[in-house]
Write a protein that holds these residues in place. Structure first.
Motif, PDB file in Angstrom:
ATOM      1  N   ASN A 353       0.820  -1.211   0.000  1.00 38.07           N
ATOM      2  CA  ASN A 353       0.000   0.000   0.000  1.00 38.07           C
ATOM      3  C   ASN A 353       0.852   1.259   0.000  1.00 38.07           C
ATOM      4  OD1 ASN A 353      -2.346  -1.479  -0.005  1.00 38.07           O
ATOM      5  ND2 ASN A 353      -2.717  -1.304   2.194  1.00 38.07           N
ATOM      6  N   SER A 354       2.007   1.204   0.668  1.00 33.78           N
ATOM      7  CA  SER A 354       2.898   2.372   0.702  1.00 33.78           C
ATOM      8  C   SER A 354       3.409   2.694  -0.697  1.00 33.78           C
ATOM      9  CB  SER A 354       4.074   2.103   1.650  1.00 33.78           C
ATOM     10  OG  SER A 354       3.633   1.927   2.972  1.00 33.78           O
ATOM     11  N   VAL A 355       3.790   1.646  -1.445  1.00 30.34           N
ATOM     12  CA  VAL A 355       4.244   1.849  -2.825  1.00 30.34           C
ATOM     13  C   VAL A 355       3.080   2.322  -3.693  1.00 30.34           C
ATOM     14  CG1 VAL A 355       5.290   0.748  -4.838  1.00 30.34           C
ATOM     15  CG2 VAL A 355       6.027   0.103  -2.530  1.00 30.34           C
ATOM     16  N   LEU A 356       1.939   1.702  -3.492  1.00 26.18           N
ATOM     17  CA  LEU A 356       0.735   2.070  -4.245  1.00 26.18           C
ATOM     18  C   LEU A 356       0.398   3.545  -4.032  1.00 26.18           C
ATOM     19  CD1 LEU A 356      -1.566   0.797  -5.954  1.00 26.18           C
ATOM     20  CD2 LEU A 356      -2.782   0.397  -3.821  1.00 26.18           C
ATOM     21  N   HIS A 359       2.857   5.931  -5.814  1.00 20.95           N
ATOM     22  CA  HIS A 359       2.582   6.113  -7.246  1.00 20.95           C
ATOM     23  C   HIS A 359       1.400   7.049  -7.462  1.00 20.95           C
ATOM     24  CE1 HIS A 359       5.439   3.549  -9.270  1.00 20.95           C
ATOM     25  NE2 HIS A 359       5.185   2.539  -8.453  1.00 20.95           N
ATOM     26  N   VAL A 360       0.362   6.907  -6.667  1.00 24.30           N
ATOM     27  CA  VAL A 360      -0.828   7.743  -6.836  1.00 24.30           C
ATOM     28  C   VAL A 360      -0.520   9.208  -6.563  1.00 24.30           C
ATOM     29  CG1 VAL A 360      -3.155   8.168  -5.944  1.00 24.30           C
ATOM     30  CG2 VAL A 360      -2.413   5.846  -6.379  1.00 24.30           C
ATOM     31  N   LYS A 361       0.457   9.481  -5.696  1.00 20.69           N
ATOM     32  CA  LYS A 361       0.835  10.861  -5.393  1.00 20.69           C
ATOM     33  C   LYS A 361       1.740  11.475  -6.453  1.00 20.69           C
ATOM     34  CE  LYS A 361       2.109  12.028  -1.293  1.00 20.69           C
ATOM     35  NZ  LYS A 361       2.851  12.028  -0.010  1.00 20.69           N
ATOM     36  N   SER A 362       2.262  10.675  -7.385  1.00 18.31           N
ATOM     37  CA  SER A 362       3.190  11.185  -8.395  1.00 18.31           C
ATOM     38  C   SER A 362       2.471  12.065  -9.414  1.00 18.31           C
ATOM     39  CB  SER A 362       3.902  10.028  -9.100  1.00 18.31           C
ATOM     40  OG  SER A 362       2.967   9.236  -9.804  1.00 18.31           O
ATOM     41  N   ARG A 363       3.246  12.796 -10.198  1.00 16.68           N
ATOM     42  CA  ARG A 363       2.664  13.771 -11.133  1.00 16.68           C
ATOM     43  C   ARG A 363       2.050  13.112 -12.371  1.00 16.68           C
ATOM     44  NH1 ARG A 363       7.395  16.234  -9.289  1.00 16.68           N
ATOM     45  NH2 ARG A 363       7.056  18.190  -8.167  1.00 16.68           N
ATOM     46  N   THR A 398      -7.249   3.305  -2.716  1.00 22.24           N
ATOM     47  CA  THR A 398      -6.177   3.977  -3.444  1.00 22.24           C
ATOM     48  C   THR A 398      -6.267   3.696  -4.931  1.00 22.24           C
ATOM     49  OG1 THR A 398      -4.764   3.708  -1.490  1.00 22.24           O
ATOM     50  CG2 THR A 398      -3.687   4.333  -3.532  1.00 22.24           C
ATOM     51  N   LEU A 399      -6.638   2.460  -5.287  1.00 23.52           N
ATOM     52  CA  LEU A 399      -6.821   2.144  -6.709  1.00 23.52           C
ATOM     53  C   LEU A 399      -7.963   2.960  -7.301  1.00 23.52           C
ATOM     54  CD1 LEU A 399      -6.086   0.454  -9.158  1.00 23.52           C
ATOM     55  CD2 LEU A 399      -7.588  -1.352  -8.303  1.00 23.52           C
ATOM     56  N   VAL A 441     -15.788   8.598  -2.857  1.00 26.81           N
ATOM     57  CA  VAL A 441     -14.789   8.671  -3.930  1.00 26.81           C
ATOM     58  C   VAL A 441     -15.453   8.456  -5.284  1.00 26.81           C
ATOM     59  CG1 VAL A 441     -12.796   7.492  -4.942  1.00 26.81           C
ATOM     60  CG2 VAL A 441     -12.816   8.017  -2.502  1.00 26.81           C
ATOM     61  N   VAL A 442     -16.336   7.462  -5.357  1.00 26.39           N
ATOM     62  CA  VAL A 442     -17.007   7.164  -6.627  1.00 26.39           C
ATOM     63  C   VAL A 442     -18.005   8.267  -6.977  1.00 26.39           C
ATOM     64  CG1 VAL A 442     -18.353   5.467  -7.893  1.00 26.39           C
ATOM     65  CG2 VAL A 442     -16.726   4.708  -6.154  1.00 26.39           C
ATOM     66  N   ILE A 443     -18.776   8.708  -6.011  1.00 23.97           N
ATOM     67  CA  ILE A 443     -19.750   9.777  -6.269  1.00 23.97           C
ATOM     68  C   ILE A 443     -19.036  11.037  -6.749  1.00 23.97           C
ATOM     69  CG2 ILE A 443     -21.405  11.337  -5.173  1.00 23.97           C
ATOM     70  CD1 ILE A 443     -22.205   9.021  -3.339  1.00 23.97           C
TER      71      ILE A 443
END
Length: 711
Positions: A353-356, A359-363, A398-399, A441-443
């Motif tokens: 999850n930390s790696v995940l 990646h989500v925080k990247s530009r 996160t996904l 998140v979905v809404i």
């Protein structure tokens, strides 16, 4: 007489010895019953509460009290009882013997509390107190020291040490126990005052006493752990300095004491990973991690010392903090390789999850999405053989976030598919817990999408949440849920959007009034989105409703001073725009213009909000739509507004277009301070063609002057 006194003394000694023998024998029989409890890394876990006197320590206390009542208790008697209690280390127990359910939390004590009481009792009984006895109490303070709660055993140890030093009745062990207490009192990610006090005692011990290498190494280890938790500036340097001294000392020791190990590396790594604002922290932590792995592979550590997962997770988080998910992913694959040779080192969901999350925080959001999908698929496959890496709620949330951030047209649908999968996993109790945030998140994804059916899809999700009391999920909507669905309708082409938005606001208000749940209280954004929905649907009476909502919002803020209700420019602007969009009879247009005028004037006189470029654009739009074009009133209202807009540096292309669309050439020339304005070419006029001071407070300031336009 002398013979009689000797006989009495012998009888006295025999009674004391019998008591002592019985106490020791009882402890020898029962001591194996004490649950094993490490005092090192397991200290992160809260100790259990003993339910019975399994080790006989409390029976020994009763025997001691009997000796006190008989007047035959000695310092040795107290020491036997203290040693019995110290054997419990960090375990806790209820003070009352019955251990019934009537015990209050204050009845739960530990070794430090018990030894403190014994010391006070010994002092009151005029039984001699040696340094050894004092040190047992200091040791209890040290073993039980914790940042949790308010008992502050380190401070109590320091107070006792100070009294001992004033009487010159202490030794190096007294300092070591107090250092130990302060080290373990240090809270994670808090000010390093405890670590600093432990460091001061360490310097005193090293400079003033010739202690054994193993003892010195242990003191270094405790203080290093304290600095690894501190958030104070300079903590990493102090931790690194102690680590270097430990390496030097370890190199000169002829016998391995087992203290310098992977845990030592973990502590110095954590010290570096907590330095969010200092350059080079992630690089240094990563280098130390690789050094630890190298030494582990070449057998430099004790046999039972394996790399710790917390060190890998800390390094991954440090790289994520500076937007380097590639480095974090490399650590993850290194971890998978190292763990094959370890018994206890097993990657878990938190590691992935930390790696995940990194990646989500990247530009690069599209690349982040590809990486996120690959990591989750890897987790889902790997967990078939390693349950510790089973994806959890954070993984799927996160996904979903990765999909939403990607900007893909089908992102909301993909996010909803993940949500449906989570619902199925939750029903099967597969480490996934559905929360309101997952639905939100979905809404919110639908609210930000261009899907023509976004509003109805988001509303369907809201209904699922409202109906969740009837199934096993028990997820209830909050005000974010309602507000996001209202936003969907505010952006939709649904003819009934304004009616549905009003109904949703009313539902949220009724739920809040019924439950008084703060998470359901309508806020500024809720009111703003509802007003926007009214503004974009030119129904009869919408402007009156929009104005009523704005009035209710301002009155609520005035009465509560709740920051979540503090008005900004948006609801005012949307009311003016709602008025501008009014379609109806002349009487209805007059009413709409009066509401627009009242709202515009309130903004100009308010201490909370001030007109912005949108305010002026919507106001001029209202003048164009609600007043006869080029009438005296229209010209006056538009001219005053545009002059004020110029003065405030808020002229934008939107303001300029509204001016040109509704005003005569002479009025435009006067306001633009030009004599060569062409009405047809005026439609292409840009703020860059005008003095930069007119738009100085907007983002549209780059100069551009087309041919044929002169001031």
């Amino acid at each position: 007489d002398t013979q009689e006194e000797e006989e009495q003394q012998q009888h006295y000694n025999a009674r004391v010895d019998r008591f002592h023998s019985d106490m020791i024998r009882l402890l020898e029989i029962r001591s194996p019953n004490i649950p094993p409890l490490s005092t090192r890394m397991e200290r992160r876990l809260r100790p259990n509460i003993l339910q019975d006197d399994v080790d006989g320590a409390e029976r020994v206390l009763q025997m001691l009290q009997h000796m006190v009542d008989l007047g035959i208790a000695t310092e040795e008697s107290y020491n036997i009882a203290m040693d019995a209690i110290l054997q419990r280390k960090r375990l806790r127990w209820k003070r009352n013997a019955s251990r019934d359910d009537s015990s209050t939390p204050t009845d739960v004590i530990c070794a430090a509390d018990q030894l403190e009481e014994l010391l006070q009792q010994q002092s009151c009984q005029d039984v001699p107190i040696s340094i050894t006895t004092y040190n047992k109490v200091l040791e209890a303070y040290a073993v039980c020291a914790t940042p949790r709660g308010d008992r502050n055993y380190a401070k109590r140890a320091d107070a006792l040490l100070e009294n001992m030093m004033q009487d010159d009745h202490y030794n190096v062990d007294s300092l070591i126990h107090t250092l130990h207490a302060w080290s373990w009192q240090q809270a994670n990610l808090q000010d390093g005052a405890c670590a600093q006090r432990a460091h001061e005692l360490l310097q005193l011990i090293v400079e003033e006493y010739a202690v054994e290498d193993a003892v010195q190494m242990q003191c270094y280890d405790w203080v290093l752990e304290a600095w690894s938790k501190s958030s104070s500036p300079g903590s990493r340097q102090k931790a690194d300095d102690i680590f270097s001294k430990m390496k030097q000392l370890n190199a000169t020791m002829t016998t391995d004491c087992g203290i310098f190990n992977t845990e030592t590396y973990s502590n110095v790594i954590l010290a570096w990973t907590k330095c969010a604002d200092e350059a080079g922290s992630a690089e240094r932590a990563h280098a130390l991690l690789q050094e630890m792995i190298h030494h582990y592979k070449d057998g430099s550590f004790p046999p039972d010392s394996e790399p710790e997962l917390i060190a890998f997770n800390g390094c991954i988080t440090a790289w994520a903090r500076i937007a380097r998910p590639d480095k974090g992913e490399r650590i993850l694959w290194d971890l998978e390789q190292v763990s094959r040779d370890c018994q206890r080192l097993v990657p878990n969901a938190k590691t992935y999850n930390s790696v995940l999350h990194a990646h989500v925080k990247s530009r690069d959001k599209l690349k982040a999405l590809d990486k996120a999908i690959a990591i989750v698929q890897h987790m889902e496959e790997k967990c078939k053989h390693e349950p510790a890496v089973t994806p959890d709620s954070f993984t799927y949330n996160t996904l979903m976030k990765a999909w939403v951030q990607s900007g893909q047209a089908h992102a909301p649908q993909e996010a909803e598919a993940i949500l449906s999968k989570m619902e199925q996993l939750a029903l099967r109790r597969k480490l996934v817990e559905i929360t309101t945030r997952n639905y939100n998140v979905v809404i919110n994804a639908y609210a930000k999408s261009k899907d023509r059916l976004a509003a109805s899809k988001a509303h369907a999700l809201l209904r699922r949440m409202e109906a969740s009391n009837n199934n096993d999920n028990h997820v209830q909507p909050d005000i974010i849920s309602y507000t996001s669905v209202i936003e969907c309708y505010a952006k939709s082409c649904d003819f009934n959007a304004s009616l549905v938005a009003e109904e949703l606001l009313q539902n949220a208000m009724e739920r809040y009034e019924l439950t008084h749940d703060k998470t359901l209280m309508p806020n500024l954004r809720t009111y703003t989105m509802t007003i926007q929905a009214l503004a974009l649907c030119p129904r009869q009476g919408n402007v009156v409703k929009a104005r009523e909502l704005l009035t209710r919002l301002t009155e609520l803020y005035d009465s509560t001073r709740d920051d979540s209700l503090r008005p900004n420019e948006y609801p005012y602007n949307y009311v003016i725009n709602c008025a501008a969009n009014t379609i109806g009879t002349n009487q209805e247009k007059v009413q709409a213009f009066q509401i627009a005028t009242r709202t515009y004037q309130e903004m100009r006189n308010s201490h909370l909000v001030q007109p912005d470029s949108f305010t002026h654009a919507f106001w001029i739009k209202a003048c164009n739509n609600l007043l006869p074009l080029n009438s005296e009133l229209h010209t006056k209202c538009v001219s005053i507004a545009f002059e004020q807009c110029k003065k405030d540096g808020l002229v934008t292309n939107q303001v300029l277009n509204r001016l040109v669309q509704g005003s005569s050439t002479s009025v435009v020339e006067s306001l633009l301070e030009t004599t060569t304005f062409n009405q047809e070419r005026g439609q292409q006029l840009q703020v860059q063609d005008l003095p930069s001071s007119w738009s100085r407070n907007t983002a549209q300031q780059q100069p551009r002057r087309p041919r044929g336009f002169k001031r």
